[in-house]
Design a protein around this motif. Structure first.
Motif, mmCIF file in Angstrom:
data_model
loop_
_atom_site.group_PDB
_atom_site.id
_atom_site.type_symbol
_atom_site.label_atom_id
_atom_site.label_comp_id
_atom_site.label_asym_id
_atom_site.label_seq_id
_atom_site.Cartn_x
_atom_site.Cartn_y
_atom_site.Cartn_z
ATOM 1 N N GLN A 224 46.374 45.824 25.549
ATOM 2 C CA GLN A 224 45.492 45.703 26.721
ATOM 3 C C GLN A 224 44.407 44.661 26.479
ATOM 4 O O GLN A 224 44.046 43.910 27.385
ATOM 5 N N ARG A 225 43.872 44.622 25.253
ATOM 6 C CA ARG A 225 42.885 43.570 24.934
ATOM 7 C C ARG A 225 43.507 42.199 25.126
ATOM 8 O O ARG A 225 42.893 41.299 25.719
ATOM 9 N N ASP A 226 44.726 42.026 24.636
ATOM 10 C CA ASP A 226 45.403 40.732 24.774
ATOM 11 C C ASP A 226 45.642 40.398 26.246
ATOM 12 O O ASP A 226 45.551 39.230 26.654
ATOM 13 N N ALA A 227 45.951 41.414 27.052
ATOM 14 C CA ALA A 227 46.177 41.186 28.485
ATOM 15 C C ALA A 227 44.888 40.744 29.181
ATOM 16 O O ALA A 227 44.914 39.900 30.087
ATOM 17 N N ILE A 228 43.763 41.302 28.772
ATOM 18 C CA ILE A 228 42.478 40.909 29.358
ATOM 19 C C ILE A 228 42.150 39.460 28.995
ATOM 20 O O ILE A 228 41.744 38.659 29.846
ATOM 21 N N VAL A 229 42.340 39.121 27.731
ATOM 22 C CA VAL A 229 42.052 37.760 27.274
ATOM 23 C C VAL A 229 42.957 36.752 27.985
ATOM 24 O O VAL A 229 42.504 35.702 28.464
ATOM 25 N N ALA A 230 44.250 37.067 28.074
ATOM 26 C CA ALA A 230 45.191 36.165 28.743
ATOM 27 C C ALA A 230 44.966 36.130 30.249
ATOM 28 O O ALA A 230 45.270 35.130 30.911
ATOM 29 N N GLY A 231 44.432 37.219 30.796
ATOM 30 C CA GLY A 231 44.189 37.276 32.232
ATOM 31 C C GLY A 231 43.050 36.388 32.692
ATOM 32 O O GLY A 231 43.017 35.958 33.853
ATOM 33 N N ASP A 232 42.115 36.096 31.810
ATOM 34 C CA ASP A 232 40.956 35.273 32.181
ATOM 35 C C ASP A 232 41.366 33.920 32.752
ATOM 36 O O ASP A 232 40.990 33.568 33.884
ATOM 37 N N PRO A 233 42.155 33.112 32.035
ATOM 38 C CA PRO A 233 42.550 31.825 32.635
ATOM 39 C C PRO A 233 43.426 31.984 33.868
ATOM 40 O O PRO A 233 43.362 31.163 34.791
ATOM 41 N N ALA A 234 44.252 33.034 33.912
ATOM 42 C CA ALA A 234 45.096 33.255 35.092
ATOM 43 C C ALA A 234 44.245 33.519 36.322
ATOM 44 O O ALA A 234 44.543 33.034 37.422
ATOM 45 N N ARG A 236 41.105 32.477 36.749
ATOM 46 C CA ARG A 236 40.428 31.215 37.077
ATOM 47 C C ARG A 236 41.350 30.270 37.841
ATOM 48 O O ARG A 236 40.906 29.516 38.705
ATOM 49 N N LEU A 237 42.643 30.317 37.507
ATOM 50 C CA LEU A 237 43.624 29.464 38.195
ATOM 51 C C LEU A 237 44.087 30.079 39.509
ATOM 52 O O LEU A 237 44.891 29.489 40.228
ATOM 53 N N ASP A 238 43.600 31.283 39.810
ATOM 54 C CA ASP A 238 43.941 31.991 41.053
ATOM 55 C C ASP A 238 45.456 32.226 41.162
ATOM 56 O O ASP A 238 46.043 32.093 42.236
ATOM 57 N N LEU A 239 46.079 32.581 40.036
ATOM 58 C CA LEU A 239 47.508 32.863 40.042
ATOM 59 C C LEU A 239 47.791 34.184 40.750
ATOM 60 O O LEU A 239 46.959 35.101 40.727
ATOM 61 N N TRP A 319 37.583 36.672 58.725
ATOM 62 C CA TRP A 319 36.951 37.721 57.900
ATOM 63 C C TRP A 319 37.496 37.693 56.481
ATOM 64 O O TRP A 319 36.733 37.713 55.513
ATOM 65 N N ALA A 320 38.811 37.631 56.337
ATOM 66 C CA ALA A 320 39.432 37.643 55.015
ATOM 67 C C ALA A 320 39.090 36.386 54.225
ATOM 68 O O ALA A 320 38.761 36.457 53.035
ATOM 69 N N SER A 321 39.128 35.222 54.868
ATOM 70 C CA SER A 321 38.866 33.960 54.177
ATOM 71 C C SER A 321 37.429 33.852 53.716
ATOM 72 O O SER A 321 37.144 33.422 52.595
ATOM 73 N N ALA A 322 36.495 34.256 54.579
ATOM 74 C CA ALA A 322 35.080 34.156 54.232
ATOM 75 C C ALA A 322 34.751 35.032 53.043
ATOM 76 O O ALA A 322 34.080 34.620 52.098
ATOM 77 N N ARG A 323 35.254 36.252 53.051
ATOM 78 C CA ARG A 323 34.948 37.163 51.952
ATOM 79 C C ARG A 323 35.650 36.742 50.671
ATOM 80 O O ARG A 323 35.103 36.860 49.583
ATOM 81 N N HIS A 324 36.882 36.247 50.786
ATOM 82 C CA HIS A 324 37.608 35.805 49.601
ATOM 83 C C HIS A 324 36.896 34.638 48.927
ATOM 84 O O HIS A 324 36.734 34.621 47.715
ATOM 85 N N GLY A 329 34.106 32.680 43.904
ATOM 86 C CA GLY A 329 33.058 31.994 43.166
ATOM 87 C C GLY A 329 32.270 32.946 42.291
ATOM 88 O O GLY A 329 31.918 32.631 41.148
ATOM 89 N N HIS A 330 31.987 34.113 42.833
ATOM 90 C CA HIS A 330 31.250 35.112 42.060
ATOM 91 C C HIS A 330 32.059 35.563 40.852
ATOM 92 O O HIS A 330 31.507 35.736 39.751
ATOM 93 N N LEU A 331 33.354 35.746 41.028
ATOM 94 C CA LEU A 331 34.190 36.231 39.940
ATOM 95 C C LEU A 331 34.255 35.251 38.780
ATOM 96 O O LEU A 331 34.180 35.644 37.605
ATOM 97 N N VAL A 332 34.374 33.975 39.079
ATOM 98 C CA VAL A 332 34.379 32.966 38.016
ATOM 99 C C VAL A 332 33.053 32.985 37.267
ATOM 100 O O VAL A 332 33.016 32.862 36.028
ATOM 101 N N ALA A 333 31.959 33.158 37.987
ATOM 102 C CA ALA A 333 30.645 33.246 37.339
ATOM 103 C C ALA A 333 30.574 34.462 36.414
ATOM 104 O O ALA A 333 29.977 34.405 35.336
ATOM 105 N N VAL A 334 31.186 35.552 36.827
ATOM 106 C CA VAL A 334 31.229 36.760 35.988
ATOM 107 C C VAL A 334 31.978 36.473 34.695
ATOM 108 O O VAL A 334 31.519 36.835 33.603
ATOM 109 N N LEU A 335 33.122 35.822 34.787
ATOM 110 C CA LEU A 335 33.907 35.528 33.591
ATOM 111 C C LEU A 335 33.175 34.581 32.655
ATOM 112 O O LEU A 335 33.396 34.605 31.439
ATOM 113 N N ASP A 336 32.317 33.732 33.211
ATOM 114 C CA ASP A 336 31.541 32.793 32.400
ATOM 115 C C ASP A 336 30.289 33.429 31.792
ATOM 116 O O ASP A 336 29.641 32.814 30.946
#
Length: 499
Positions: A224-234, A236-239, A319-324, A329-336
């Protein structure tokens, strides 16, 4: 601006006899010589080679048709996502961000220089469509970051063309093997260079087979730790599905800490679990929005056009686009953030020096089964309480609480499955069915809340609220049907819960 490309390739050893004739490969009509390219690549990593240890490569390359910065992230054997950025003197910020979860605050330094003479040919079908690129690479490696030497070798590489069928590589592979060509023992040029010029961390000893209760839980937690670490760039790339997968990994770790307190000291793990909950909450804002938008869009698509009054689709899309956009942007800031990086350090620390209790040294059968059964009993009480509550807001809240606990039990059963086998796997499957039903119910609750909000906005703008009311009614009926289904599903779950 960086671009992403899915790279599917196979590598082979070469005895310097060159590339075997590939005109005999099925589908290949023409083998077109493209000449020789001179490539010069410097690979970057931390001083302790953390990227290489994760099979990640970062290079600055000149020569050829794609000079620039290339970051390659592993997907599966023979498949990598390559992110490219224009040539510059330093690592581009957008590339550096994609390796932050792995390197944290460490500096990226040159570790290996590879100079290759690449003899390239294109494999074309009868219509002249590119199927794959095959090359013979004469490689010269030089170690840069520690006392080491140089190495030389020749290899064959076959890379699938964009949009081509991956099954084509199997046909090339069969042809090459018949010609006596062997698959490469190294997954990449960098891995081989590191091995042959002074040692590396890319190949580590296989982990010992789990024996004790503690062994099994630590193996699960590492995954699970490895999945979290690998998930970070995914993320950011919005995969696709990346946010969900990273969030699930945080929940699996939290569940393991909470359920198996008899094995892992919660005085140590509780603070880490609290930070995992924080990260899951931040990830959830984006994920929940995606799920809800998809649900409402699908529901609107099922409404006959004659019953769609007003610009309902346009309002839902806006509604969906504005909130997304806001949450991305907030999520990337969290990861940083320093908090997220500190959490990753904490996970490493717990796994490096795990807070094991006495029961951790015992055989897993009784220890893990007892913990899972104890948690299952809590789910049983919550489901019973929800079913006894009259329909309405209070029942919705009670069902949501039951869902959260059922997810915890599901993940605990998953963690125990390698030790307990089929019974734990069956329980995990039953818990998944239960959480799916309860999740559908909670999504309906949230959908109705959103529809009431959108209806109010539409009414204030002088638009008809009819369609919003129609969708709301359908969601109510769907939730009621799920509540009627719950007793049967829960009875089956209890009957099958034998570890």
């Amino acid at each position: 601006m960086a671009e992403t490309k899915r790279e599917i390739e196979r590598k082979y050893e070469s005895d310097d006899s060159g590339l075997p004739d590939l005109t005999g490969v099925a589908e290949v009509a023409t083998v077109l010589d493209q000449g020789v390219a001179e490539l010069d690549a410097t690979y970057y990593d931390t001083a302790d080679e953390r990227l290489a240890a994760s099979a990640v490569t970062l290079r600055r390359r000149t020569g050829g048709s794609d000079a620039g910065w290339h970051l390659k992230l592993p997907v599966e054997a023979g498949v990598r996502d390559e992110i490219r950025a224009p040539l510059s003197d330093t690592v581009p910020d957008e590339i550096a961000a994609l390796v932050r979860s792995r390197i944290r605050h460490a500096e990226l330094v040159p570790v290996v220089r590879l100079r290759s003479s690449r003899d390239v040919c294109h494999l074309l079908d009868a219509d002249g469509t590119l199927l794959a690129e095959a090359s013979v690479d004469e490689v010269r490696a030089e170690r840069l970051n520690r006392a080491g030497g140089t190495a030389r070798w020749t290899e064959i590489e076959v890379e699938l063309a964009d949009g081509a069928d991956p099954a084509f590589l199997a046909k090339v592979d069969k042809h090459l093997r018949k010609a006596g060509v062997r698959p490469s023992a190294s997954p990449s040029k960098l891995a081989r260079a590191l091995e042959e010029t002074g040692g590396t961390r890319t190949r580590t000893a296989a982990s010992a087979k789990p024996v004790t209760a503690g062994d099994h839980l630590l193996a699960y937690l590492r995954a699970q730790r490895d999945a979290i670490v690998a998930g970070d760039p995914a993320v950011r790339l919005d995969l696709p599905d990346s946010v969900h997968q990273m969030r699930v990994a945080t929940r699996r770790m939290r569940s393991t800490f909470r359920v198996f307190g008899s094995v892992l000291d919660r005085a140590v793990t509780d603070p880490v679990a609290a930070e995992l909950k924080w990260l899951a909450g931040e990830l959830g804002a984006d994920r929940d929005q995606e799920v809800l938008a998809a649900r409402l869009t699908a529901a609107l698509d099922d409404v006959p056009p004659a019953l769609v009054h007003g610009p309902v689709g346009e309002r839902l899309t806006a509604w969906a686009s504005a909130r997304h956009g806001h949450t991305r942007g907030h999520l990337v800031a969290v990861l940083d953030s320093a908090r997220a990086l500190a959490l990753l350090d904490s996970l490493d620390a717990v796994l490096a020096d795990p807070p094991l209790r006495k029961k951790a040294a015992k055989k897993p059968d009784a220890v893990l089964a007892a913990a899972v059964h104890k948690d299952l009993a809590k789910v049983s009480r919550l489901v019973a309480r929800a079913l006894e509550t009259p329909p309405g807001h209070d029942r919705d809240v009670a069902l949501h609480e039951a869902r959260k606990k059922a997810k915890r039990t599901r993940y605990a059963a998953e963690a125990a499955t390698p030790a307990l086998g089929r019974p734990a796997g069956s329980l995990a499957k039953s818990m998944k069915s239960l959480t799916s039903l309860l999740g559908d119910h909670q999504d309906s609750v949230m959908a109705r809340h959103t529809l009431r909000e959108l209806s109010a906005v539409a009414h204030a703008a002088g638009e008809s609220a009819f369609t919003y009311g129609l969708l709301h009614g359908r969601e109510e009926a769907r939730a009621a049907a799920l509540e009627r289904e719950l007793p049967r599903l829960w009875k089956e779950t209890e009957e099958g819960a034998r570890l």
